[in-house]
Design a protein around this motif. Structure first.
Motif, PDB file in Angstrom:
ATOM      1  N   MET A  83       0.836  -1.192   0.000  1.00  0.00           N
ATOM      2  CA  MET A  83       0.000   0.000   0.000  1.00  0.00           C
ATOM      3  C   MET A  83       0.877   1.250   0.000  1.00  0.00           C
ATOM      4  N   PRO A  84       1.456   1.589  -1.123  1.00  0.00           N
ATOM      5  CA  PRO A  84       2.347   2.740  -1.172  1.00  0.00           C
ATOM      6  C   PRO A  84       1.590   4.050  -1.156  1.00  0.00           C
ATOM      7  N   ILE A  85       2.333   5.144  -0.907  1.00  0.00           N
ATOM      8  CA  ILE A  85       1.765   6.462  -1.079  1.00  0.00           C
ATOM      9  C   ILE A  85       1.425   6.607  -2.563  1.00  0.00           C
ATOM     10  N   THR A  86       0.251   7.103  -2.871  1.00  0.00           N
ATOM     11  CA  THR A  86      -0.231   7.058  -4.240  1.00  0.00           C
ATOM     12  C   THR A  86      -0.809   8.401  -4.654  1.00  0.00           C
ATOM     13  N   LYS A  87      -0.558   8.766  -5.885  1.00  0.00           N
ATOM     14  CA  LYS A  87      -1.191   9.964  -6.420  1.00  0.00           C
ATOM     15  C   LYS A  87      -2.695   9.757  -6.489  1.00  0.00           C
ATOM     16  N   ALA A  88      -3.433  10.742  -6.025  1.00  0.00           N
ATOM     17  CA  ALA A  88      -4.891  10.617  -6.007  1.00  0.00           C
ATOM     18  C   ALA A  88      -5.414  10.434  -7.425  1.00  0.00           C
ATOM     19  N   PRO A  89      -6.355   9.497  -7.623  1.00  0.00           N
ATOM     20  CA  PRO A  89      -6.880   9.233  -8.965  1.00  0.00           C
ATOM     21  C   PRO A  89      -7.842  10.319  -9.420  1.00  0.00           C
ATOM     22  N   ASP A  90      -7.969  10.451 -10.740  1.00  0.00           N
ATOM     23  CA  ASP A  90      -8.918  11.419 -11.293  1.00  0.00           C
ATOM     24  C   ASP A  90     -10.348  10.883 -11.269  1.00  0.00           C
ATOM     25  N   LYS A  91     -10.483   9.562 -11.263  1.00  0.00           N
ATOM     26  CA  LYS A  91     -11.821   8.977 -11.254  1.00  0.00           C
ATOM     27  C   LYS A  91     -12.359   8.877  -9.830  1.00  0.00           C
ATOM     28  N   PRO A  92     -13.686   8.706  -9.669  1.00  0.00           N
ATOM     29  CA  PRO A  92     -14.260   8.568  -8.329  1.00  0.00           C
ATOM     30  C   PRO A  92     -13.674   7.368  -7.581  1.00  0.00           C
ATOM     31  N   ALA A  93     -13.522   7.525  -6.282  1.00  0.00           N
ATOM     32  CA  ALA A  93     -12.992   6.469  -5.431  1.00  0.00           C
ATOM     33  C   ALA A  93     -13.632   6.612  -4.059  1.00  0.00           C
ATOM     34  N   TYR A  94     -13.396   5.635  -3.206  1.00  0.00           N
ATOM     35  CA  TYR A  94     -13.834   5.748  -1.820  1.00  0.00           C
ATOM     36  C   TYR A  94     -12.718   6.388  -0.997  1.00  0.00           C
ATOM     37  N   TRP A  95     -13.127   7.222  -0.033  1.00  0.00           N
ATOM     38  CA  TRP A  95     -12.167   7.947   0.797  1.00  0.00           C
ATOM     39  C   TRP A  95     -12.546   7.802   2.269  1.00  0.00           C
ATOM     40  N   LEU A  96     -11.555   7.555   3.099  1.00  0.00           N
ATOM     41  CA  LEU A  96     -11.704   7.605   4.548  1.00  0.00           C
ATOM     42  C   LEU A  96     -10.840   8.757   5.040  1.00  0.00           C
ATOM     43  N   ILE A  97     -11.434   9.662   5.784  1.00  0.00           N
ATOM     44  CA  ILE A  97     -10.716  10.859   6.219  1.00  0.00           C
ATOM     45  C   ILE A  97     -10.653  10.878   7.741  1.00  0.00           C
ATOM     46  N   LEU A  98      -9.442  10.971   8.260  1.00  0.00           N
ATOM     47  CA  LEU A  98      -9.215  10.964   9.703  1.00  0.00           C
ATOM     48  C   LEU A  98      -8.891  12.366  10.196  1.00  0.00           C
ATOM     49  N   SER A  99      -9.397  12.668  11.385  1.00  0.00           N
ATOM     50  CA  SER A  99      -9.094  13.927  12.050  1.00  0.00           C
ATOM     51  C   SER A  99      -8.931  13.639  13.527  1.00  0.00           C
ATOM     52  N   ARG A 100      -7.789  14.035  14.087  1.00  0.00           N
ATOM     53  CA  ARG A 100      -7.441  13.678  15.460  1.00  0.00           C
ATOM     54  C   ARG A 100      -7.459  12.150  15.575  1.00  0.00           C
ATOM     55  N   ASN A 101      -8.224  11.603  16.481  1.00  0.00           N
ATOM     56  CA  ASN A 101      -8.306  10.146  16.603  1.00  0.00           C
ATOM     57  C   ASN A 101      -9.677   9.639  16.169  1.00  0.00           C
ATOM     58  N   LYS A 102     -10.296  10.361  15.228  1.00  0.00           N
ATOM     59  CA  LYS A 102     -11.650  10.006  14.828  1.00  0.00           C
ATOM     60  C   LYS A 102     -11.801  10.040  13.315  1.00  0.00           C
ATOM     61  N   LEU A 103     -12.951   9.566  12.855  1.00  0.00           N
ATOM     62  CA  LEU A 103     -13.279   9.558  11.435  1.00  0.00           C
ATOM     63  C   LEU A 103     -14.242  10.697  11.118  1.00  0.00           C
ATOM     64  N   VAL A 104     -14.057  11.277   9.944  1.00  0.00           N
ATOM     65  CA  VAL A 104     -14.923  12.367   9.511  1.00  0.00           C
ATOM     66  C   VAL A 104     -16.167  11.792   8.837  1.00  0.00           C
ATOM     67  N   ARG A 105     -17.316  12.343   9.210  1.00  0.00           N
ATOM     68  CA  ARG A 105     -18.574  11.968   8.573  1.00  0.00           C
ATOM     69  C   ARG A 105     -19.314  13.253   8.227  1.00  0.00           C
ATOM     70  N   ILE A 106     -19.942  13.288   7.060  1.00  0.00           N
ATOM     71  CA  ILE A 106     -20.670  14.469   6.597  1.00  0.00           C
ATOM     72  C   ILE A 106     -22.156  14.159   6.541  1.00  0.00           C
ATOM     73  N   GLU A 107     -22.950  15.025   7.174  1.00  0.00           N
ATOM     74  CA  GLU A 107     -24.414  14.920   7.127  1.00  0.00           C
ATOM     75  C   GLU A 107     -24.898  13.532   7.525  1.00  0.00           C
ATOM     76  N   SER A 108     -24.233  12.942   8.528  1.00  0.00           N
ATOM     77  CA  SER A 108     -24.629  11.642   9.102  1.00  0.00           C
ATOM     78  C   SER A 108     -24.631  10.513   8.085  1.00  0.00           C
ATOM     79  N   GLN A 109     -23.882  10.690   6.990  1.00  0.00           N
ATOM     80  CA  GLN A 109     -23.767   9.621   6.006  1.00  0.00           C
ATOM     81  C   GLN A 109     -22.628   8.688   6.400  1.00  0.00           C
ATOM     82  N   SER A 110     -22.230   7.830   5.498  1.00  0.00           N
ATOM     83  CA  SER A 110     -21.151   6.886   5.765  1.00  0.00           C
ATOM     84  C   SER A 110     -19.823   7.620   5.932  1.00  0.00           C
ATOM     85  N   THR A 111     -18.919   7.012   6.686  1.00  0.00           N
ATOM     86  CA  THR A 111     -17.559   7.557   6.796  1.00  0.00           C
ATOM     87  C   THR A 111     -16.743   7.245   5.555  1.00  0.00           C
ATOM     88  N   LEU A 112     -17.274   6.428   4.664  1.00  0.00           N
ATOM     89  CA  LEU A 112     -16.634   6.135   3.387  1.00  0.00           C
ATOM     90  C   LEU A 112     -17.241   7.044   2.320  1.00  0.00           C
TER      91      LEU A 112
END
Length: 262
Positions: free
Chosen positions: A1-30
């Motif tokens: 799992m190397p560091i990778t250039k972000a793809p131009d096509k849609p992908a799934y993203w997990l975003i971490l902040s502090r020791n938690k996961l970011v969620r928008i509008e109570s949707q999935s963290t993915l």
């Protein structure tokens, strides 16, 4: 799992902040999106790490570290809450993202000479160009065991369990031990009994923070329960119709309990 250039096509993203996961509008963290749509995390895109696939689509992790997302509908949820609220397919990818983030956060500097480490771009590792020391993610082996006595199962409440939660016995494998030796030692230390007919059950990566849980089933051999009072506060034998609160079945502890009682 190397560091990778972000793809131009849609992908799934997990975003971490502090020791938690970011969620928008109570949707999935993915998040399923193009990286250009993640404006609140845009400055971290160049540090994206590919952590595998989710639903046959590439999945990437972004670590905002101590920065909170600048998004009016963003909320931060704990890792355990995220693992419980997501579907079973998401468990492994979320767990892997957190373990990768912990590794990268804790290996910025060389443990051998103190110099700044650099990320390796073709594998998941950090490297010191001064002394050539290379580090890989730490994995801590743990055993976990469900013990049965006739139609009863031994369940215990540990010091770090949530109030009212009972589970199977578990512990870290010590240097020089086999998995089987670790099971016998932990059981004796924590509840003072001997076990027999030990057999392997299954394993599960467990991201708290970087464990690999290896599960076993066993039977009571001899001795009466005598808790250590340190790691284990209470323990007793329970039948299937008198169980206390136990871990959910997405966890290996929950699966062990179900298998033992069946």
């Amino acid at each position: 799992m190397p560091i990778t250039k972000a793809p131009d096509k849609p992908a799934y993203w997990l975003i971490l902040s502090r020791n938690k996961l970011v969620r928008i509008e109570s949707q999935s963290t993915l998040f399923f999106a193009r990286h250009t749509e993640l404006q609140f995390a845009s400055e971290y895109i160049d540090s994206a790490v590919r952590i595998g696939e989710y639903r046959q689509t590439e999945c990437f992790m972004l670590d905002m570290e101590q920065q909170e997302p600048d998004h009016h509908n963003a909320e931060l949820i704990g890792l355990r809450d995220a693992l419980i609220s997501e579907n079973d397919d998401a468990f492994n990818i979320i767990a892997r993202a957190w373990q990768v983030a912990v590794f990268l956060r804790t290996h910025r500097y060389c443990g051998q000479c103190g110099s700044q480490m650099q990320r390796v771009d073709w594998e998941l590792a950090t490297h010191c160009h001064r002394c050539q020391h290379r580090c890989y993610p730490r994995i801590s082996p743990c055993i976990i065991v469900a013990i049965k006595k006739q139609e009863q199962i031994l369940l215990a409440r540990g010091r770090h369990h949530k109030q009212g939660m009972y589970s199977t016995l578990a512990g870290f494998v010590e240097s020089g031990e086999s998995l089987e030796q670790a099971v016998h030692r932990e059981v004796m230390e924590e509840v003072g009994i001997k076990i027999k007919n030990l057999r392997y059950f299954d394993s599960q990566p467990w991201p708290f923070p970087h464990s690999l849980m290896m599960g076993f089933l066993a039977e009571h051999d001899s001795g009466e329960i005598n808790v250590d009072g340190e790691e284990i506060l209470e323990a007793d034998w329970y039948t299937a119709d008198s169980l206390p609160v136990t871990p959910p079945e997405f966890s290996i502890a929950g699966r062990l309990i179900k298998a033992a009682l069946q």
